[in-house]
Design a protein around this motif. Structure first.
Motif, PDB file in Angstrom:
ATOM      1  N   UNK A 108       0.879  -1.181   0.129  1.00 25.60           N
ATOM      2  CA  UNK A 108      -0.103   0.159   0.086  1.00 25.60           C
ATOM      3  C   UNK A 108       0.792   1.144  -0.007  1.00 25.60           C
ATOM      4  N   UNK A 109       1.939   1.170   0.728  1.00 23.09           N
ATOM      5  CA  UNK A 109       2.878   2.342   0.933  1.00 23.09           C
ATOM      6  C   UNK A 109       3.519   2.533  -0.479  1.00 23.09           C
ATOM      7  N   UNK A 110       3.937   1.328  -1.397  1.00 17.26           N
ATOM      8  CA  UNK A 110       4.602   1.724  -2.558  1.00 17.26           C
ATOM      9  C   UNK A 110       3.490   2.179  -3.370  1.00 17.26           C
ATOM     10  N   UNK A 111       2.434   1.565  -3.572  1.00 20.45           N
ATOM     11  CA  UNK A 111       1.347   1.936  -4.228  1.00 20.45           C
ATOM     12  C   UNK A 111       0.899   3.713  -4.292  1.00 20.45           C
ATOM     13  N   UNK A 112       0.971   3.941  -2.794  1.00 18.24           N
ATOM     14  CA  UNK A 112       0.686   5.306  -2.500  1.00 18.24           C
ATOM     15  C   UNK A 112       1.608   6.347  -3.144  1.00 18.24           C
ATOM     16  N   UNK A 113       2.785   5.932  -2.936  1.00 18.79           N
ATOM     17  CA  UNK A 113       4.209   6.713  -3.439  1.00 18.79           C
ATOM     18  C   UNK A 113       4.246   6.948  -4.905  1.00 18.79           C
ATOM     19  N   UNK A 114       3.903   5.765  -5.664  1.00 17.07           N
ATOM     20  CA  UNK A 114       4.000   5.891  -6.905  1.00 17.07           C
ATOM     21  C   UNK A 114       2.640   6.846  -7.611  1.00 17.07           C
ATOM     22  N   UNK A 115       1.652   6.601  -7.022  1.00 22.26           N
ATOM     23  CA  UNK A 115       0.629   7.499  -7.217  1.00 22.26           C
ATOM     24  C   UNK A 115       1.086   9.044  -7.151  1.00 22.26           C
ATOM     25  N   UNK A 116       1.375   9.296  -5.848  1.00 21.72           N
ATOM     26  CA  UNK A 116       1.844  10.557  -5.673  1.00 21.72           C
ATOM     27  C   UNK A 116       2.731  11.230  -6.758  1.00 21.72           C
ATOM     28  N   UNK A 117       3.754  10.504  -6.825  1.00 21.24           N
ATOM     29  CA  UNK A 117       4.785  11.228  -7.874  1.00 21.24           C
ATOM     30  C   UNK A 117       4.203  11.279  -9.229  1.00 21.24           C
ATOM     31  N   UNK A 118       3.186  10.178  -9.686  1.00 20.01           N
ATOM     32  CA  UNK A 118       2.695  10.176 -11.021  1.00 20.01           C
ATOM     33  C   UNK A 118       1.654  11.434 -10.959  1.00 20.01           C
ATOM     34  N   UNK A 119       1.124  11.771  -9.992  1.00 18.25           N
ATOM     35  CA  UNK A 119       0.166  12.825  -9.960  1.00 18.25           C
ATOM     36  C   UNK A 119       0.558  14.249 -10.139  1.00 18.25           C
TER      37      UNK A 119
END
Length: 284
Positions: A108-119
């Protein structure tokens, strides 16, 4: 598109070097206290203890409980990884796990970080660890790395090498002297806080890279970006123009895992309207 860089599941440990030799947790705590420039009395007041007890702990005359070790570490702002080292030196089991970033528990942490920088696109953003190795980066970062030597792009990518190496971004950074000084100062401060030997080795390496040559006599330099009034910008040549960015770094609050404690999200915000307009006009 987010680029996740594979990393070794067992990163090199960050070494704590006490200010003076001696066995046990006492010299380590004394080293951290002196590093933070806190007196025994001040630390005792913060930790609701007594200066006498702090003295006995530091000299090995008293063995602190695991709770006291963690309380003192908290008031001395000791990094999570080094709190484990203090517990081990005191004869206790480590309290904080070090979960590999690719472990399902951190999914969940990885997914959240990836969404954050992609957004954050079209602006550049990336996630780094305590040694400035890149854990993840968005497409805007990848675009900025055009022209960087292939050997610097082999995993794990390291932001300090990418930025300051003569075959990296350094030749394109218009204010390299200022930006190099800023990055070296940042690393020195981090070394003082964490006593990381791998980070010190990286600092020695990048500091040895050729410094930018003195500016020859010639036309007056370009006026600084308005952003320079409140933050030092990085001004970099890209696609036939000069882009200007200011950097912001975020870390996790109250981390309970060594891996998570050492992650940082760096975002590059356009420092002028021209940079913002150029990035917004790119096809993503």
């Amino acid at each position: 598109m987010t680029a996740v860089v594979p990393k070794d599941a067992s990163p090199a440990p960050l070494a704590v070097v006490p200010s003076e030799p001696g066995p046990g947790v006492g010299p380590l705590l004394r080293g951290w206290r002196r590093l933070r420039r806190v007196s025994q009395l001040e630390l005792a007041l913060r930790a609701e203890s007594s200066a006498r007890h702090i003295s006995f702990v530091e000299t090995g005359r008293s063995r602190p409980s695991a709770e006291m070790v963690l309380r003192l570490a908290d008031h001395l702002d000791v990094p999570v990884r080094e709190r484990n080292a203090l517990l081990l030196a005191a004869g206790y089991a480590p309290r904080y796990p070090q979960t590999p970033l690719d472990d399902p528990a951190l999914g969940a942490l990885r997914d959240g970080l990836e969404r954050l920088i992609r957004c954050y696109e079209p602006y550049p953003a990336l996630v780094v660890d305590a040694s400035y190795d890149v854990v993840a980066a968005n497409g805007a970062i990848a675009a900025l790395l055009t022209g960087v030597a292939e050997h610097l792009l082999q995993p794990p990518l390291n932001t300090m090498r990418l930025t300051l190496h003569p075959e990296g971004l350094a030749p394109r950074i218009r204010n390299l002297d200022e930006w190099r000084g800023h990055l070296l100062d940042q690393m020195r401060r981090q070394i003082a806080l964490s006593r990381s030997e791998p980070l010190r080795a990286l600092y020695d390496e990048v500091r040895a890279y050729p410094a930018p040559p003195s500016e020859p006599a010639g036309p007056a330099p370009e006026p600084p970006s308005p952003a320079a009034r409140f933050a030092l910008p990085m001004r970099i040549e890209h696609a036939g123009r000069v882009l200007s960015f200011v950097s912001s770094i975020s870390t996790f609050n109250t981390p309970m895992d060594v891996t998570v404690a050492e992650l940082a999200v760096e975002t590059l915000l356009p420092a002028d309207r021209e940079t913002a307009a150029f990035l917004q006009g790119l096809p993503w």
